[in-house]
Design an enzyme around this catalytic site. Sequence first.
Site, short mmCIF file in Angstrom:
data_model
loop_
_atom_site.label_atom_id
_atom_site.label_comp_id
_atom_site.label_asym_id
_atom_site.label_seq_id
_atom_site.Cartn_x
_atom_site.Cartn_y
_atom_site.Cartn_z
N ASP A 114 0.86 -1.19 0.00
CA ASP A 114 0.00 0.00 0.00
C ASP A 114 0.89 1.23 0.00
OD1 ASP A 114 -2.05 1.78 0.21
OD2 ASP A 114 -2.90 0.97 2.06
N ASP A 204 -3.02 2.34 -6.02
CA ASP A 204 -1.90 2.48 -5.09
C ASP A 204 -1.72 1.29 -4.15
OD1 ASP A 204 -4.23 2.89 -3.67
OD2 ASP A 204 -3.40 4.48 -2.41
N GLU A 205 -2.39 0.19 -4.41
CA GLU A 205 -2.21 -0.97 -3.55
C GLU A 205 -2.48 -2.26 -4.32
OE1 GLU A 205 -5.14 -1.76 -0.44
OE2 GLU A 205 -6.33 -0.10 -1.23
#
Length: 587
Positions: A114, A204-205
């Site tokens: 993350d 983003d993860e």
Amino acid sequence: MSSKLNGPAASSLTSQDTASLMKRLAGPSTGKAGLAHDQTEINRVITEASKGSKFYENEKKKDKDLTDRIEKILAARGEALKGADIEKVESSVDQLLTELESQRDLSQTIVHVDMDAFYASVELLHDPELHDKPFAVGRGVLTTASYEARKHGIRSGMPEFIAKKLCPSLIVVPNVFSRYIDMSNKVMEIFKRYDPNMCAAGCDEGYLNITAYCHEHGLSVWDCVERMRKTVFEETRLTVSAGIAPNKNKPNGQYQIAFDAKEIVAFMRDLSIRKIPFIGRVNERLLESIGIKTCGDIFTHRGIISLMDKQFGLKFLLRTYLGIGSNAVQPIQRGERKSIGVERTFAPIGDSTRILKELDAVAVELEKDMRVHGWSGRTITLKFKLETYQVFTRAKSFLRWINTKDDLYATGKELLLPEFPLKIRLIGLRVTKLKDLQAQPTTDVMPGFHEDDETDDMSQKHLDEPMVDEDYLSVKPISSQAPHITRQKPSSLNSSNASIPKLEKASNSSVSSSRRTPLPGDQRIASAESLECPICGRTLITNNDGFNTHLDFCLSRQEIMKTQAESNNLVRRNTPKPTSAGKRRRE
């Protein structure tokens, strides 16, 4: 409020002016890294700053509605306990726990990665002058905040005017999604070096299975993850946190859970129920109403959860208590996609010309996304949020495939014009009933004919599953899945029943569209036809006004569950009966 409630139940049904409303106003991101552990004063400021605003009144109504639903759930609990042999029920649950424990697989190493404050970190690279200054990213509603801003209690999902009350010196920069997408592609490319089949859970993860990589390169799990994080920083100047476990549950930071069943259960025992994926503010309050605040409380109250399986999802919660999750990691398949859409949020506007300009921009962006990714569709849904934060939808279906800006804008405009005058803060378009333009043509059926088009059936495995009792829960149980989402997060459960039963129109219907609610004395007659809801996938025999009433009902539920959109313990829902024709339902 019922005077019969007492103990934990009574304390959870708090006054509109105290704990429950204050907690709701604090927003969904109160557990973000960098925020103060004691947010009492911050929440008080948020509450005081919100009073008198349309946002406050809307949240107050939602909080009261949830309190009313909790009363019904507690009443249902009382009925379920009448005559129940709780010891016998708990004994049955204990057998199920033993069965679930036997399914635990500790052979795989799953890493959840993350990016840290991703949007804010990208903006900081673009403008180093923001370093050590409290700043946030967004417009109207914040999408993220820097760690300096988080010290003041500012977090994602917070209205901008509230954030500036908490920190008058706050700098707010607009979203520049092209930057985030470009950086996301670079980061994901690094992750794929360690697991080519990684599953992205957002820009983003993601989740990686690094079992094979560690074996092939002779690396320990810890060293492998450290190397990956170092590579990300060297190539992008961004930092990433990682959690290492035998399944896809999410610890914070670079933390490795011991690959031991007892250690995992011990780790989960004192973990707040809110830390579990798919459990947000609504389900947190529902669970707290029956005494469940931590994962360990699930075992304590396993009997009542079993008796109220329809409301809470027994297997989901038992797996949560045990810390058992899926260790299957793979990219989202194109065939799993059910919709594609674009939304825009802005300061409230009431001028029709400006609203249509925003709609035009949404249509342009959606056309680009559909062409780049190779999709067309047959149902267009318009979504708009009033300045009072109430959300509504209107939809129109076609017999032909749609993917051009002109068609998207014209349909959105057609659906929006009858609603004027209105003042909105969000507008969006979504296309469903998708056709994959990149798919290879099939040759195993007669041209233009597909058996599925004439079926309205469901597989037996879904027929055997429980239904949601709409009187007790207006959101889907915790162990449910929304069928139409743009991006799916990987499930934290083992299941082979991860597919939504396909519901198609019984036959080709005429073009369906939505109209403004007929005025008294309106002589227009809308004929009933077979229409498919783009939100829940149900096929309805109704007219256009009834169809749009159903759409509004479904959207309100989907909005509540947007952070809880996927789980593998699927639960069918009753289709609500339409209310008076064409009436807009409030969220």
